[in-house]
Structure formats: C-alpha cells, structure tokens
Design an enzyme around this catalytic site. Sequence first.
Site, PDB file in Angstrom:
ATOM      1  N   LYS A   1     -18.127 -12.931   4.222  1.00 24.48           N
ATOM      2  CA  LYS A   1     -18.621 -11.493   4.527  1.00 24.48           C
ATOM      3  C   LYS A   1     -20.020 -11.769   3.501  1.00 24.48           C
ATOM      4  O   LYS A   1     -20.569 -10.875   3.214  1.00 24.48           O
ATOM      5  CB  LYS A   1     -18.617  -9.936   4.605  1.00 24.48           C
ATOM      6  CG  LYS A   1     -17.522 -10.204   5.069  1.00 24.48           C
ATOM      7  CD  LYS A   1     -16.245  -8.749   4.894  1.00 24.48           C
ATOM      8  CE  LYS A   1     -14.989  -8.698   4.877  1.00 24.48           C
ATOM      9  NZ  LYS A   1     -14.142  -7.814   4.819  1.00 24.48           N
TER      10      LYS A   1
ATOM     11  N   ARG B   1       0.959  -1.108  -0.166  1.00 20.81           N
ATOM     12  CA  ARG B   1       0.282  -0.370   0.263  1.00 20.81           C
ATOM     13  C   ARG B   1       0.923   1.429   0.495  1.00 20.81           C
ATOM     14  O   ARG B   1       0.578   1.993  -0.488  1.00 20.81           O
ATOM     15  CB  ARG B   1      -1.001   0.105   0.946  1.00 20.81           C
ATOM     16  CG  ARG B   1      -1.990  -1.108   0.642  1.00 20.81           C
ATOM     17  CD  ARG B   1      -2.977  -0.934   2.487  1.00 20.81           C
ATOM     18  NE  ARG B   1      -4.006  -1.667   1.648  1.00 20.81           N
ATOM     19  CZ  ARG B   1      -5.208  -1.778   2.476  1.00 20.81           C
ATOM     20  NH1 ARG B   1      -4.756  -2.400   3.688  1.00 20.81           N
ATOM     21  NH2 ARG B   1      -6.582  -2.453   1.912  1.00 20.81           N
TER      22      ARG B   1
ATOM     23  N   GLY C   1     -14.328  -3.260  -0.103  1.00 19.13           N
ATOM     24  CA  GLY C   1     -16.449  -2.928  -0.391  1.00 19.13           C
ATOM     25  C   GLY C   1     -15.496  -1.460  -1.128  1.00 19.13           C
ATOM     26  O   GLY C   1     -16.844  -1.642  -1.579  1.00 19.13           O
TER      27      GLY C   1
ATOM     28  N   GLY D   1      -9.280  -7.951   0.164  1.00 16.23           N
ATOM     29  CA  GLY D   1      -8.134  -7.902   0.995  1.00 16.23           C
ATOM     30  C   GLY D   1      -7.844  -9.367   1.073  1.00 16.23           C
ATOM     31  O   GLY D   1      -6.756  -9.797   0.192  1.00 16.23           O
TER      32      GLY D   1
HETATM   33  P1  ADP Z   1     -12.126 -10.334   0.678  1.00 18.98           P
HETATM   34  O1  ADP Z   1     -11.202 -10.184   1.635  1.00 18.98           O
HETATM   35  O2  ADP Z   1     -11.890 -10.740  -0.826  1.00 18.98           O
HETATM   36  O3  ADP Z   1     -13.438  -9.767   0.682  1.00 18.98           O
HETATM   37  P2  ADP Z   1     -14.006 -12.301   2.924  1.00 18.98           P
HETATM   38  O4  ADP Z   1     -13.324 -10.946   3.872  1.00 18.98           O
HETATM   39  O5  ADP Z   1     -15.479 -12.172   2.455  1.00 18.98           O
HETATM   40  O6  ADP Z   1     -12.896 -12.447   0.952  1.00 18.98           O
HETATM   41  O7  ADP Z   1     -14.243 -13.727   3.010  1.00 18.98           O
HETATM   42  C1  ADP Z   1     -12.368 -13.951   3.014  1.00 18.98           C
HETATM   43  C2  ADP Z   1     -11.978 -14.995   4.474  1.00 18.98           C
HETATM   44  O8  ADP Z   1     -13.340 -16.056   3.793  1.00 18.98           O
HETATM   45  C3  ADP Z   1     -11.430 -15.608   3.991  1.00 18.98           C
HETATM   46  O9  ADP Z   1     -10.835 -16.209   5.708  1.00 18.98           O
HETATM   47  C4  ADP Z   1     -11.677 -17.455   4.245  1.00 18.98           C
HETATM   48  O10 ADP Z   1     -11.200 -18.424   4.616  1.00 18.98           O
HETATM   49  C5  ADP Z   1     -12.827 -17.465   4.193  1.00 18.98           C
HETATM   50  N1  ADP Z   1     -14.056 -17.930   3.754  1.00 18.98           N
HETATM   51  C6  ADP Z   1     -14.294 -18.877   1.998  1.00 18.98           C
HETATM   52  N2  ADP Z   1     -15.328 -19.762   2.339  1.00 18.98           N
HETATM   53  C7  ADP Z   1     -14.909 -20.514   3.306  1.00 18.98           C
HETATM   54  C8  ADP Z   1     -15.515 -21.427   4.062  1.00 18.98           C
HETATM   55  N3  ADP Z   1     -16.364 -22.074   2.797  1.00 18.98           N
HETATM   56  N4  ADP Z   1     -15.975 -21.498   4.959  1.00 18.98           N
HETATM   57  C9  ADP Z   1     -15.460 -21.087   5.645  1.00 18.98           C
HETATM   58  N5  ADP Z   1     -14.451 -19.528   5.380  1.00 18.98           N
HETATM   59  C10 ADP Z   1     -14.523 -19.691   3.796  1.00 18.98           C
HETATM   60 MG    MG Z   2     -11.604 -10.061   3.357  1.00 22.12          MG
END
Ligand code: ADP
Ligand code: MG
Length: 399
Positions: free
Chosen positions: A203, A37, A379, A356
């Site tokens: 999320k 960053r 987000g 992230g």
């Molecule tokens: P991003 O940061 O890319 O927007 P999120 O924060 O929504 O993504 O989600 C990321 C998290 O989701 C990761 O830590 C991953 O381990 C978790 N995750 C994805 N699929 C599963 C699952 N089936 N069970 C538990 N955790 C999961």
């Molecule tokens: Mg995340």
Amino acid sequence: MPKKTIQDVDVTGKRVFVRVDYNVPQDESGNITDDARIRETLPTLRYLLERNAKVVLAAHLGRPKGKRDEKYTLQPVAARLQELLGQPVQFLNDCIGDEVQAAREQQPAGTVILLENLRFHAGEEENDAAFARALATATEVYVNDAFGAAHRAHASTAGIVPFVRERGGAAVAGLLMAKEIEVLGNLLTQPARPFVVILGGAKVGDKIGVIRNLIDKADTLLIGGAMAYPILKAMGKPNMDKSILDPKDVAQAASLLPILQAHNNWRLPTDALLTDRDAEDAHTEFRSVDNFPPDLFAMDIGPQTIQAYTDVLRDAKTVFWNGPMGRFETKPFAYGTRAIAAALAESDATTVIGGGDSAAAIHQMGFADAMSHISTGGGASLEFLEGKELPGVAVLEER
Ligand code: ADP
Ligand code: MG
C-alpha cells in the site's frame, strides 16, 4: 496507560456494550479459517462475566456496504465464540431495532449477546447520530476492545459515546485495546534506542505518508517491499516500471525526495530478486537496483540488502515492522521477509509488528512467539505511531 480501562470502573452487574474486532477470515463456505481475533477478546469477556456484567458485543465483518447480506453474517462467529468461551452466546439477527432493544432490556446478568454485523446499516460507517443512539440502548458502560477499527470515526467506535455519557455511562478501553495503547504508546514516547522502523508492503500510497511522519522518530528507517521501487524510480534508477504496482505511486514518491534528502537515517534496497512471473517455478535472478533488466520485475529484496538490514537490526533496542519485504505468499519470494523475521526473532530488542499481511507472514513462518507484540491493527497502528489521535481512542476517558 493514559486511558481508563474496564479495571478502572465498576462493571459489576452492569449493562456493558463492547465493540470488538471480529473481522475474521473465512473460506468460500463461510468457515472461519483463523479465530485469533475472537480468542484475543476472551480476557476482556471473562473479566466482565466474572463480575456478572450483561455483555453485548458489536462488530463488523467484511464490506456489506450498508445493506443486509447473509454472506457477511456474524452467526458463525457467535458459534465459535460460544465454543471458546464455554458458555452460551445469544445471537441477535440485527444490531438495532425493537427486538434487539427488548432482548437487551431482558438480558440476565453474566450472559453474552452478539449483535449482527454493524455494517448491515449504512449508519455505522456514516457515523449517523440516530443509529449511534439506537446502539447505545440501555448501555451503562461502553468498552472499545477493537484497536484495529479505532482509526475510523464510526457509530460504534465514536458516535455512540456521547449517548452513553448522556445517561451517566462511562467509556473505557478493553484489555486488548489497553495493551495496544500501552505498547505502541511506549514506542512513541520512550523507545529504547536505537529505534529501527522497517516499512514494506504494497500500500505504497498510504505508507509514503508514514515515512514522512516516522523519519524523525526512528534512528534508522529500513524500506523494502513494493514501496521501494517507486522511490528508486523517483531517484532516477532505470527500469523500475515493471516493479511498480500503481503508476500514481511515482508522483507520491517524488514528493518524498526532499524529505529523504534532508535526512540520512534511511536505507533503500541496493539489490533485489527479479522474475518474469509470480509462480513457484518462475525464473529468478538477483540484480543490483542500478541494473534491472527492463523485462523483469522485483519481488523480493536481495542478499546484499538482507545483509545490510540485518546488520542494522542486530544493534537495535526497539523495532517496529510493518509490511513484508517481498511477495512472501509465493515461496521463491519469501526469503527476504523470512530473513528479517528471523533477525527479529533472535534479537533482544522490543519487537512490535503491525499490519495484517506482516502478522500473517510472521505466523506462517513460525516466529510469532518470538515477537514482543503483534498488533491487531494495521492502519490503526500506523496512524497511532505517526502521532495521530485515533477517533476510537480519543473518545475514551482519561485516567
Ligand atoms: P500489511 O498488511 O502488513 O500492512 P500491505 O498490505 O501493505 O502490508 O502489503 C502486503 C502485501 O505486499 C503482500 O501481499 C505482499 O505480497 C505484497 N508485496 C510486498 N512486496 C512486494 C513486491 N515487491 N511485489 C509485489 N507484492 C509485494
Ligand atoms: Mg495488508
């Protein structure tokens, strides 16, 4: 690019306030574990310094909740920035106040000041007018280069701008912000088709709204990760409970069903990798989503789903991906995420990653250079693609 950037206004010798995203990960002793960053702001900073601007940088780190907390000082960021930039960075131990004002008024041309964590003051997140006015001190040009913070109307991303304008100052995008708006803007207005959106991650509550808004924009929507299971449960699949991270997500998923029923351009996993423990040596088995054992939970998509999703991706001309397909941080559950990343790396499509954890997975798996763009916003990138106007972008001048 609909917004003015630092290249569209005169910055030579000017007092330039730059909102940056220096919310970097640190270890327990405060060492920066990933300085991406900071590095990503260097083009903007070099552009300004080559033109002898007086550069003042403002950022937040962590969640100090409106109070001074040394754990979240930006001091280590100042040290790293100084190394990367190859010139001194003056660190001030507050972001407003008499001393800050004096330092800013006396700042020599072609130098950099980094202010202390904006969130040491409650006024930042409250978008307090007095705080915003104090931040605007002596600013002739306001620059936002923090796309990841642009979906929040905070003092440094929104409230400051009218006070800068009051004195005839401009509000423009930095080079990193400009790239984000351009790449994501193209996805919204003129994606080469087929345009495939992949949504996963944890999320679920946030992302169900995203499905609603993107389903008409994408040619195909591929759903994976933890958000798949509340939807499958709402559709009547048995034994999903252990795979659902938050029981509230089921009601949200149920509200999505009419929208899904009115479309046929989406896919859900048809099989998954199940386990009884989140551990490297855990027992795992593949099961159809019609046939989950009640005592196991899904941690990754299965081989049938991977095949179906990579088939769709092979024909895609544009792909946006947010959210891992499984719990990729634990080795046995990384396969689905890796397979999707590999398919994107091989593809000729424009590939854009937001989020992230998704970005971290792509870096960790060595596919970062093969992607067209990895957004610095999680987000923010989702809200942008949903067609919402981001407060931190809205305040910048139209070209
Ligand atoms: P991003 O940061 O890319 O927007 P999120 O924060 O929504 O993504 O989600 C990321 C998290 O989701 C990761 O830590 C991953 O381990 C978790 N995750 C994805 N699929 C599963 C699952 N089936 N069970 C538990 N955790 C999961
Ligand atoms: Mg995340």
